[in-house]
Design an enzyme around this catalytic site. Structure first.
Site, PDB file in Angstrom:
ATOM      1  CE  LYS A  68      -0.303   4.242   7.841  1.00 58.35           C
ATOM      2  NZ  LYS A  68      -1.416   4.601   8.702  1.00 58.35           N
ATOM      3  NE  ARG A  76      -0.076  12.387   8.452  1.00 56.44           N
ATOM      4  CZ  ARG A  76       1.223  12.092   8.465  1.00 56.44           C
ATOM      5  NH1 ARG A  76       2.121  13.054   8.549  1.00 56.44           N
ATOM      6  NH2 ARG A  76       1.617  10.840   8.422  1.00 56.44           N
ATOM      7  CD  GLU A  98       5.929  -4.706  11.392  1.00 59.51           C
ATOM      8  OE1 GLU A  98       4.910  -5.171  11.939  1.00 59.51           O
ATOM      9  OE2 GLU A  98       6.644  -3.833  11.917  1.00 59.51           O
ATOM     10  CE  LYS A 113      -2.113   4.312   4.316  1.00 57.29           C
ATOM     11  NZ  LYS A 113      -3.008   4.533   5.384  1.00 57.29           N
TER      12      LYS A 113
HETATM   13  C1  PBG Z   1      -3.894   6.464   9.858  1.00 63.23           C
HETATM   14  C2  PBG Z   1      -3.985   6.498   8.377  1.00 63.23           C
HETATM   15  C3  PBG Z   1      -3.298   7.336   7.489  1.00 63.23           C
HETATM   16  C4  PBG Z   1      -3.745   7.014   6.201  1.00 63.23           C
HETATM   17  C5  PBG Z   1      -4.690   6.002   6.337  1.00 63.23           C
HETATM   18  N1  PBG Z   1      -4.815   5.673   7.688  1.00 63.23           N
HETATM   19  C6  PBG Z   1      -2.381   8.455   7.749  1.00 63.23           C
HETATM   20  C7  PBG Z   1      -1.067   8.274   8.367  1.00 63.23           C
HETATM   21  O1  PBG Z   1      -0.622   7.175   8.668  1.00 63.23           O
HETATM   22  O2  PBG Z   1      -0.435   9.307   8.580  1.00 63.23           O
HETATM   23  C8  PBG Z   1      -3.271   7.658   4.941  1.00 63.23           C
HETATM   24  C9  PBG Z   1      -4.127   7.471   3.724  1.00 63.23           C
HETATM   25  C10 PBG Z   1      -3.759   8.350   2.605  1.00 63.23           C
HETATM   26  O3  PBG Z   1      -2.759   9.094   2.640  1.00 63.23           O
HETATM   27  O4  PBG Z   1      -4.503   8.342   1.604  1.00 63.23           O
HETATM   28  N2  PBG Z   1      -5.174   6.591  10.431  1.00 63.23           N
END
Ligand code: PBG
Length: 314
Positions: free
Chosen positions: A183, A193, A220, A235
């Site tokens: 990630k 957000r 990872e 992601k």
């Molecule tokens: C963290 C989380 C995020 C997303 C999914 N799980 C946000 C982050 O890491 O800041 C982002 C998903 C998206 O942008 O569509 N709980």
């Protein structure tokens, strides 16, 4: 002929719908930066889940948005059995049973008043090991609520192992883990957000990966598999297709990719201006992610695309 010889095909079962449910609202609230996506009420979430099943989508990934006054430094609402996510999991399970794989975001950022994915130490830095204890509790309340799969997304070291142990301890050996393995610390999370009403001020660079790194993802990956991940995820998706490809060729567990909020917003915004053909762009991005090697794709277009796939000769 092109259809006959196509090397990559999309199928509704490849798609997983991420969905937001917000506490204390009576009407769905549109997310400005994600036209077409809403923060659901408990009721409209149930409907969206039923619609996803009808379209042939295989899974749903749930995110809870608590009332503002319920946010605190420890993210208590995330481990409250009556917290919004847990309530929503029970609702969706009651609505669709096992027709949809029900997944839950296992992370604290939606529930903390500082917006970080973990708890902080005295210097205001994310405390990895103290956070793991919170994740263990979260895994247990989410499993008790009825999820099939938990998705630890906070990028804390050791999170998969701790979650596995926590689940096994309460007899939830059959709840699987979709590990957010690679990630990246990405600008494309921006619209998310807003979607979860995040209070984050700084950034997540101390726990999310540097976009410059690929080999780090493989490390990872090895750790997550060793700790018990059942499925792994990359992601964002679009800017990281090389990572998807590398991960897919390295493992024999199912590989997912998350087409995130900013990827969605870019296509919608350009289409709204008439600068690109929306539907073609959507299918092209998803086909690219499949071609790179992701078996499952989390996408906010899941239900729409699944409906179109069923209707069209693709
Ligand atoms: C963290 C989380 C995020 C997303 C999914 N799980 C946000 C982050 O890491 O800041 C982002 C998903 C998206 O942008 O569509 N709980």
């Amino acid at each position: 002929m092109r259809r006959m010889v196509a090397e990559t095909r999309l199928h509704p079962a490849d798609l997983i719908l991420p969905a937001f449910v917000r506490e204390g609202i009576t009407e769905p609230v549109p997310i400005q930066a994600m036209p077409g996506v809403v923060q659901h009420t408990r009721d409209t979430l149930r409907k969206a889940a039923a619609e996803a099943v009808e379209a042939g989508v295989s899974g749903i990934m749930l995110f809870g948005v608590p009332e503002d006054e319920k946010k605190d430094a420890a993210g208590t609402a995330g481990t409250d059995p009556d917290g919004i996510l847990q309530v929503a999991v029970r609702d969706v399970r009651a609505e669709v049973g096992d027709e949809l794989v029900i997944m839950s975001d296992l992370c604290l950022d939606e529930y903390t008043d500082h917006g970080h994915c973990g708890v902080l130490d005295a210097d205001g830095r994310v405390d990895n090991d103290a956070t793991l204890e919170r994740y263990a509790e979260m895994a247990q309340v989410q499993a008790d609520a009825g999820v099939h799969v938990v998705g630890p997304s906070g990028m804390m070291d050791g999170q998969v192992g701790v979650v596995r142990d926590a689940l096994d301890t309460i007899g939830k050996e059959d709840v699987s883990i979709l590990a957010y393995t690679a990630k990246y610390s990405s600008a494309f999370y921006g619209p998310f957000r807003e979607a979860v009403g995040s209070s984050l001020k700084g950034d997540r660079k101390t726990y999310q990966q540097d976009p410059a790194n690929l080999r780090e993802s493989l490390r990872e990956l090895a750790l997550d598999l060793e700790e018990g991940a059942d499925m792994v995820m990359v992601k964002p998706a679009g800017p990281y297709l090389d990572v998807v490809a590398k991960v897919a060729e390295s493992v024999d567990v199912p590989v997912a990719a998350y087409q995130i909020s900013g990827e969605y917003a870019m296509v919608e915004a350009a289409a709204e201006k008439g600068w690109i053909d929306r539907d073609r762009a959507i299918f092209e991005t998803l086909t690219g992610i499949r071609r790179a090697g992701a078996q499952m794709i989390l996408t906010y277009w899941a239900t729409e695309v699944a409906q179109k796939l069923s209707a069209a000769r693709v």
